[in-house]
Design an enzyme around this catalytic site. Structure first.
Site, mmCIF file in Angstrom:
data_model
loop_
_atom_site.group_PDB
_atom_site.id
_atom_site.type_symbol
_atom_site.label_atom_id
_atom_site.label_comp_id
_atom_site.label_asym_id
_atom_site.label_seq_id
_atom_site.Cartn_x
_atom_site.Cartn_y
_atom_site.Cartn_z
ATOM 1 N N SER A 10 39.685 42.936 0.643
ATOM 2 C CA SER A 10 38.606 42.415 -0.201
ATOM 3 C C SER A 10 39.152 41.856 -1.504
ATOM 4 O O SER A 10 40.196 42.280 -1.988
ATOM 5 C CB SER A 10 37.614 43.529 -0.519
ATOM 6 N N LYS A 59 33.695 25.293 4.296
ATOM 7 C CA LYS A 59 33.739 23.828 4.259
ATOM 8 C C LYS A 59 35.017 23.324 4.893
ATOM 9 O O LYS A 59 36.084 23.870 4.625
ATOM 10 C CB LYS A 59 33.672 23.363 2.795
ATOM 11 N N ASN A 67 -6.682 -5.321 16.858
ATOM 12 C CA ASN A 67 -5.439 -6.008 17.180
ATOM 13 C C ASN A 67 -4.267 -5.090 16.824
ATOM 14 O O ASN A 67 -4.146 -4.634 15.695
ATOM 15 C CB ASN A 67 -5.391 -7.296 16.338
ATOM 16 N N ALA A 109 43.998 44.562 -0.722
ATOM 17 C CA ALA A 109 42.797 44.191 -1.472
ATOM 18 C C ALA A 109 43.161 43.818 -2.901
ATOM 19 O O ALA A 109 44.080 44.397 -3.478
ATOM 20 C CB ALA A 109 41.805 45.342 -1.462
ATOM 21 N N GLY A 133 2.704 -14.349 4.627
ATOM 22 C CA GLY A 133 1.858 -13.906 5.733
ATOM 23 C C GLY A 133 2.632 -13.764 7.035
ATOM 24 O O GLY A 133 3.740 -14.285 7.175
ATOM 25 N N ARG A 162 0.802 -1.220 0.000
ATOM 26 C CA ARG A 162 0.000 0.000 0.000
ATOM 27 C C ARG A 162 0.841 1.280 0.000
ATOM 28 O O ARG A 162 0.330 2.374 -0.184
ATOM 29 C CB ARG A 162 -0.972 -0.026 1.206
HETATM 30 C C1 UD1 Z 1 -1.615 -6.892 10.801
HETATM 31 C C2 UD1 Z 1 -2.532 -7.912 11.496
HETATM 32 C C3 UD1 Z 1 -3.784 -7.194 11.965
HETATM 33 C C4 UD1 Z 1 -3.415 -6.038 12.864
HETATM 34 C C5 UD1 Z 1 -2.417 -5.094 12.182
HETATM 35 C C6 UD1 Z 1 -1.918 -4.074 13.162
HETATM 36 C C7 UD1 Z 1 -2.087 -9.994 10.329
HETATM 37 C C8 UD1 Z 1 -2.592 -10.985 9.357
HETATM 38 N N1 UD1 Z 1 -2.869 -8.946 10.559
HETATM 39 O O1 UD1 Z 1 -2.291 -6.471 9.649
HETATM 40 O O2 UD1 Z 1 -4.606 -8.103 12.677
HETATM 41 O O3 UD1 Z 1 -4.597 -5.324 13.233
HETATM 42 O O4 UD1 Z 1 -1.303 -5.835 11.686
HETATM 43 O O5 UD1 Z 1 -1.040 -3.167 12.586
HETATM 44 O O6 UD1 Z 1 -1.057 -10.189 10.934
HETATM 45 N N2 UD1 Z 1 5.132 -9.147 7.319
HETATM 46 C C9 UD1 Z 1 6.121 -10.099 7.134
HETATM 47 N N3 UD1 Z 1 5.880 -11.143 6.292
HETATM 48 C C10 UD1 Z 1 4.699 -11.318 5.638
HETATM 49 C C11 UD1 Z 1 3.689 -10.352 5.852
HETATM 50 C C12 UD1 Z 1 3.931 -9.285 6.689
HETATM 51 O O7 UD1 Z 1 7.198 -9.995 7.701
HETATM 52 O O8 UD1 Z 1 4.572 -12.296 4.920
HETATM 53 C C13 UD1 Z 1 5.409 -8.017 8.212
HETATM 54 C C14 UD1 Z 1 5.284 -6.673 7.520
HETATM 55 O O9 UD1 Z 1 6.534 -6.288 6.978
HETATM 56 C C15 UD1 Z 1 4.826 -5.757 8.635
HETATM 57 C C16 UD1 Z 1 4.077 -6.682 9.585
HETATM 58 O O10 UD1 Z 1 4.454 -7.994 9.242
HETATM 59 O O11 UD1 Z 1 5.905 -5.176 9.315
HETATM 60 C C17 UD1 Z 1 2.550 -6.517 9.467
HETATM 61 O O12 UD1 Z 1 2.166 -6.801 8.139
HETATM 62 P P1 UD1 Z 1 1.024 -5.996 7.399
HETATM 63 O O13 UD1 Z 1 0.859 -6.563 6.046
HETATM 64 O O14 UD1 Z 1 1.258 -4.536 7.522
HETATM 65 O O15 UD1 Z 1 -0.222 -6.438 8.280
HETATM 66 P P2 UD1 Z 1 -1.592 -5.637 8.451
HETATM 67 O O16 UD1 Z 1 -2.439 -5.846 7.259
HETATM 68 O O17 UD1 Z 1 -1.341 -4.260 8.878
HETATM 69 CA CA CA Z 2 0.470 -3.013 9.032
#
Ligand code: UD1
Ligand code: CA
Length: 462
Positions: A407, A353, A171, A425, A79, A16
């Protein structure tokens, strides 16, 4: 004593953000996002800090510099649950609790995390969640509780039905979890959801199903848990952070004439009774003493100033070390490696500098001073240039104490001027000037009597 480990999730791209760079290296108030949770994690002095990186891993590691972190790579971003599972190997001989932080939740504080861990341990909980009630819960995972108030699971925005979307308890994405339960639960996760991802919050549903204790710490100040997913959120958080810093400075005795256009980074310090004008940027490790005055339009990076310093309108200053009573500007440019001793005056259209300027010395107009050492109480006349560069190497100019530079003088470096010397100067100084001498290198002035009248007559005849 139970051990505490920290996992920071930072492998996502942050779609995003619409960026080619990983989200967590985007800066909030001059500091990459990842350094916020990392700094707080370090405050807690855990046994181990593990960061999960993936998209742009090298760039994220670079942003973290020399910090002591165990790096884990999540090659495919499947995820948040999968991300944590990637860290399992690093906790094989570990027993205790893991604190899971999100790389994109920067405002969380050490005291909040400490109370999360404390509550988790006091309650002998298996999973303890940080939650908050938000006026606009859109985008966050929602906390589902049963009729007795016990948490049963978390649903993501995209998987929530209409009535779940109305729940305003969200959360934070920050959890304290018993290590053993965590990795067992993660192995059982499925990706049967709208995003086809392995969700970390699903461990909460698993804990409920297997009758484990789930606790929540509900935040009184939801500000702290806000995540950054898009640039607009970054800008809004930047603004609120700026307001916080400005408020703190004003409370500590600093006058900000226009807080709305004052941009001061977190690590900057400003002494009491200093007055800061509009459109001032103070960043990096800048330190400003007491009773200083910044008129406005100042862009200052990594510089230190003593007390009673006056930065007049329109200055750009980077890497300067200035003692008490220094004056700079208007329209001056100070570059890295510059040391200005007490009461030095650097005036309009002067660039300095990698130079040291001694006590009370003045360069008030139109000069370039580079790779130079100037002693004390000297005066650098308007239009003085140190010619320090021959196309290959930089050369040094040395000017003593109480020197009067006329100068429009050029110093062709390397060259040295002794104490108490005068430079006439318009001189081009190519050889060292002995102490107390007058150096003159310009062509002697001559007068041709009656020349103008003869010239005019010649033209009239044409
Ligand atoms: C996540 C939570 C959501 C919570 C929110 C709070 C999940 C599925 N959802 O959503 O419940 O309300 O955070 O801010 O966890 N990341 C990884 N690997 C991945 C995916 C993400 O390391 O495969 C890391 C991202 O870099 C980020 C963090 O996890 O730092 C959160 O990921 P993001 O995709 O921003 O989760 P949200 O949709 O905000
Ligand atoms: Ca997030």
């Amino acid at each position: 004593m139970q051990q505490l480990g920290v996992i920071i999730l930072a492998a996502g791209r942050g779609k995003r953000m619409r960026s080619d760079r990983p989200k967590v290296v985007h800066c909030l108030n001059g500091v990459p996002l990842i350094l916020y949770p990392l700094g707080i994690a370090q405050e807690l002095k855990p046994a181990k800090i593990v960061a999960v990186v993936g998209y742009g891993a090298e760039e994220v590691k670079r942003a973290c510099g020399e910090e002591e972190i165990t790096w884990v790579v999540q090659n495919e971003q499947l995820g948040t649950g999968h991300a944590v599972l990637c860290a399992r190997e690093t906790f094989t001989d570990f027993s205790g609790d893991l604190l899971i932080l999100s790389g994109d939740v920067p405002l969380i504080t050490g005291s909040t995390l400490a109370s999360l861990v404390r509550h988790h341990r006091e309650q002998k909980s298996t999973v303890t969640l940080l939650t908050a009630h938000l006026e606009e819960p859109f985008g966050y995972g929602r906390i589902l509780r049963d009729s007795t108030g016990h948490v049963v699971r978390i649903t993501e925005e995209r998987d929530a039905n209409e009535s779940e979307k109305k729940i305003d308890e969200v959360n934070a994405g920050i959890y304290a979890v018993a290590c053993e339960f965590l990795f067992t639960a993660l192995k059982g996760l499925t990706n049967n959801n709208q995003q086809g991802e392995f969700y970390l919050p699903d461990i909460v549903g698993e804990a409920a199903r297997s009758k484990k204790r789930i606790e929540t710490v509900v935040m009184a100040h939801p500000q702290e848990i806000l995540g950054i997913n898009a640039r607009e959120e970054l800008a809004m958080m930047e603004r609120s952070l700026q307001e916080k810093i400005n408020r703190r400075l004003m409370e500590s005795g600093v006058t900000l004439k226009d807080p709305l256009t004052t941009y001061i980074e977190e690590r900057v310090t400003v002494g009491k009774d200093s007055v800061i004008g509009p459109n001032t940027h103070l960043s990096g490790r800048t330190v400003l003493g007491e009773r200083c005055q910044i008129d406005g339009n100042a862009y200052v990076v990594d510089s230190r100033f003593g007390d009673d310093v006056h930065l007049k309108f329109n200055v750009v200053i980077n890497g300067c070390d200035a003692a008490d009573g220094v004056e700079v500007g208007p329209f001056a440019h100070i570059r890295p490696g510059t040391e200005l001793k007490g009461n030095v005056h650097i005036g309009s259209f002067v660039e300095v500098k990698n130079s040291t300027v001694g006590n009370g010395t003045k360069a008030n107009h139109l000069s370039y001073i580079g790779d130079t050492v100037i002693g004390q109480e000297s005066n650098i006349g308007a239009g003085t240039i140190t010619c320090n560069y021959d196309g290959f190497d930089k050369h040094r100019t040395t000017i003593g104490d109480r020197v009067q530079v006329g100068s429009n003088t050029q110093f062709v470096a390397p060259v040295a001027v002794g104490n108490d010397a005068y430079i006439g100067a318009g001189s081009t100084v190519t050889r060292d000037v002995p102490p107390g001498a007058l150096a003159l290198s310009r062509v002697a002035q001559k007068h041709i009597a009656g020349w103008v009248e003869r010239f005019r007559q010649m033209h009239r005849k044409k």
